[in-house]
Design a protein around this motif. Structure first.
Motif, PDB file in Angstrom:
ATOM      1  N   ARG A  79      14.130   7.479  33.589  1.00 48.33           N
ATOM      2  CA  ARG A  79      15.266   6.670  32.588  1.00 48.33           C
ATOM      3  C   ARG A  79      15.202   5.492  31.929  1.00 48.33           C
ATOM      4  NH1 ARG A  79      19.770   8.142  37.823  1.00 48.33           N
ATOM      5  NH2 ARG A  79      19.424  10.418  37.801  1.00 48.33           N
ATOM      6  N   VAL A  80      15.270   5.505  30.765  1.00 52.06           N
ATOM      7  CA  VAL A  80      15.608   4.384  30.281  1.00 52.06           C
ATOM      8  C   VAL A  80      17.195   4.578  29.742  1.00 52.06           C
ATOM      9  CG1 VAL A  80      14.742   3.052  28.318  1.00 52.06           C
ATOM     10  CG2 VAL A  80      13.410   4.561  29.617  1.00 52.06           C
ATOM     11  N   ILE A  81      17.995   3.437  30.176  1.00 54.30           N
ATOM     12  CA  ILE A  81      19.128   3.437  30.315  1.00 54.30           C
ATOM     13  C   ILE A  81      20.200   1.947  29.527  1.00 54.30           C
ATOM     14  CG2 ILE A  81      21.952   4.012  31.169  1.00 54.30           C
ATOM     15  CD1 ILE A  81      19.899   5.662  33.312  1.00 54.30           C
ATOM     16  N   LEU A  82      20.795   2.478  28.261  1.00 52.59           N
ATOM     17  CA  LEU A  82      21.504   0.718  27.844  1.00 52.59           C
ATOM     18  C   LEU A  82      22.661   0.047  29.301  1.00 52.59           C
ATOM     19  CD1 LEU A  82      21.346   2.466  24.184  1.00 52.59           C
ATOM     20  CD2 LEU A  82      20.707   0.166  25.238  1.00 52.59           C
ATOM     21  N   VAL A  83      22.926  -0.834  28.990  1.00 56.11           N
ATOM     22  CA  VAL A  83      23.240  -1.035  29.723  1.00 56.11           C
ATOM     23  C   VAL A  83      24.638  -2.631  29.850  1.00 56.11           C
ATOM     24  CG1 VAL A  83      22.734  -0.417  32.428  1.00 56.11           C
ATOM     25  CG2 VAL A  83      21.728  -2.378  31.292  1.00 56.11           C
ATOM     26  N   ASP A  84      25.262  -3.126  30.210  1.00 52.07           N
ATOM     27  CA  ASP A  84      26.051  -4.071  29.783  1.00 52.07           C
ATOM     28  C   ASP A  84      25.010  -5.213  30.877  1.00 52.07           C
ATOM     29  OD1 ASP A  84      27.612  -4.651  32.401  1.00 52.07           O
ATOM     30  OD2 ASP A  84      28.846  -2.862  31.751  1.00 52.07           O
ATOM     31  N   LYS A  85      25.588  -6.796  30.498  1.00 52.79           N
ATOM     32  CA  LYS A  85      24.541  -8.064  30.273  1.00 52.79           C
ATOM     33  C   LYS A  85      25.661  -8.054  32.323  1.00 52.79           C
ATOM     34  CE  LYS A  85      27.691 -10.811  28.356  1.00 52.79           C
ATOM     35  NZ  LYS A  85      27.753 -11.988  27.291  1.00 52.79           N
ATOM     36  N   LYS A  86      26.435  -6.906  32.639  1.00 57.73           N
ATOM     37  CA  LYS A  86      26.758  -7.948  34.428  1.00 57.73           C
ATOM     38  C   LYS A  86      26.151  -6.573  34.673  1.00 57.73           C
ATOM     39  CE  LYS A  86      30.721  -7.454  32.724  1.00 57.73           C
ATOM     40  NZ  LYS A  86      32.596  -7.073  32.878  1.00 57.73           N
TER      41      LYS A  86
END
Length: 269
Positions: A79-86
DNA sequence: ACATATTCCTGGGGGC
DNA sequence: TGCCCCCAGGAATATG
């Protein structure tokens, strides 16, 4: 599992965000499936500017402005997923990238996936090993790929990335159902009409799957962590024992070319 | 030049 | 409830 439609979905989503952005940092949580190995990988890609996110076959390609690139093969459970910095990394996460204002996690439960930093020459060589992209050629050209070798069975031809690029187990079974061809048929037994029907079915299935953002029957999620919707229109894949949507005959599961293979024994001759 | 077998790996399902 | 065993599968690799 990510095949052409799933990787294409991710490519489109990532390209919209990451194009023209620079890789600011790479955190390696688990080593072993990257080249060059370990911190050398992080060192190689840090500072590179992304020209575009590309795809060839099932390979996701980050093309950098200097001609070098990163390729990711998700294999079965990547999986390649955009996440937030936290974001707090999970058990199966392998790398976390900081790219411009974005954060991206690469995870892989079964650890089959690979990530490689390649020179432009190495990428060119790698891509030359694949057969044509099925959605970039005419159906007549695609049909011609199913002529030989006559002794090869049609399912293994579909799965062979050197014959055509990007089709995996799900879309091979679905395309064969739609063209009413049994997966064990030898290429030599196919008529010209069979080959054209199969080529058109491959293209239709892939196009529809891209529209529906892929199939999530196992572990696939897109770059926003969302499931695909093609699962709802599957006709044979993972429908063992369930009635065929055309004739009601129970769907059969066998093994062909070392792969679980699903077909309707009545509709597919 | 084809097919078949093996390898990698983890979570989940069946059997008891 | 909890073991143990087995299995899914892309593609590289080895063998027939």
């Amino acid at each position: 599992m990510p095949e052409l439609p799933e990787v294409e979905t991710i490519r489109r989503q990532l390209n919209a965000k990451l194009k023209n952005q620079t890789i600011k940092s790479v955190r390696i949580l688990k080593t072993g499936r990257e080249t060059p190995h370990g911190q050398a990988f992080a060192k190689a890609v840090t500072g590179k500017k992304i020209k575009m996110i590309d795809r060839r076959a099932k390979l996701l390609i980050w093309r950098f402005t200097d001609g070098s690139s990163v390729t990711i093969h998700l294999k079965l459970t990547g999986r390649v997923i955009l996440v937030d910095k936290k974001y707090q990394p999970g058990k199966h996460d392998r790398m976390v990238f900081e790219i411009g204002p974005y954060h991206l996690v690469w995870s892989d439960m079964r650890q089959f996936g690979t990530i490689n930093f390649l020179s432009s020459e190495a990428l060119k060589k790698k891509l030359s090993e694949y057969g044509p992209e099925p959605l970039e050629i005419k159906s007549e050209q695609l049909a011609a790929l199913f002529k030989s070798p006559k002794t090869r069975n049609v399912k293994s031809a579909l799965l062979n990335q050197e014959v055509l690029a990007g089709v995996g187990n799900i879309y091979a079974d679905e395309a064969l159902f739609r063209s009413k061809i049994r997966p064990t048929r030898k290429l030599g037994s196919l008529t010209a009409d069979d080959r054209l029907k199969l080529a058109k079915a491959v293209q239709e299935v892939l196009k529809q799957a891209i529209e529906l953002k892929g199939t999530s029957s196992q572990d696939y999620l897109d770059a926003y962590g969302q499931e695909g919707k093609f699962e709802k229109v599957l006709r044979v894949y993972q429908r063992k024992g369930l009635p065929c949507k055309v004739c009601g005959t129970p769907i059969v599961r066998t093994v062909v070319a070392q792969r679980g293979t699903h077909y309707c024994p009545n509709c597919q001759k």
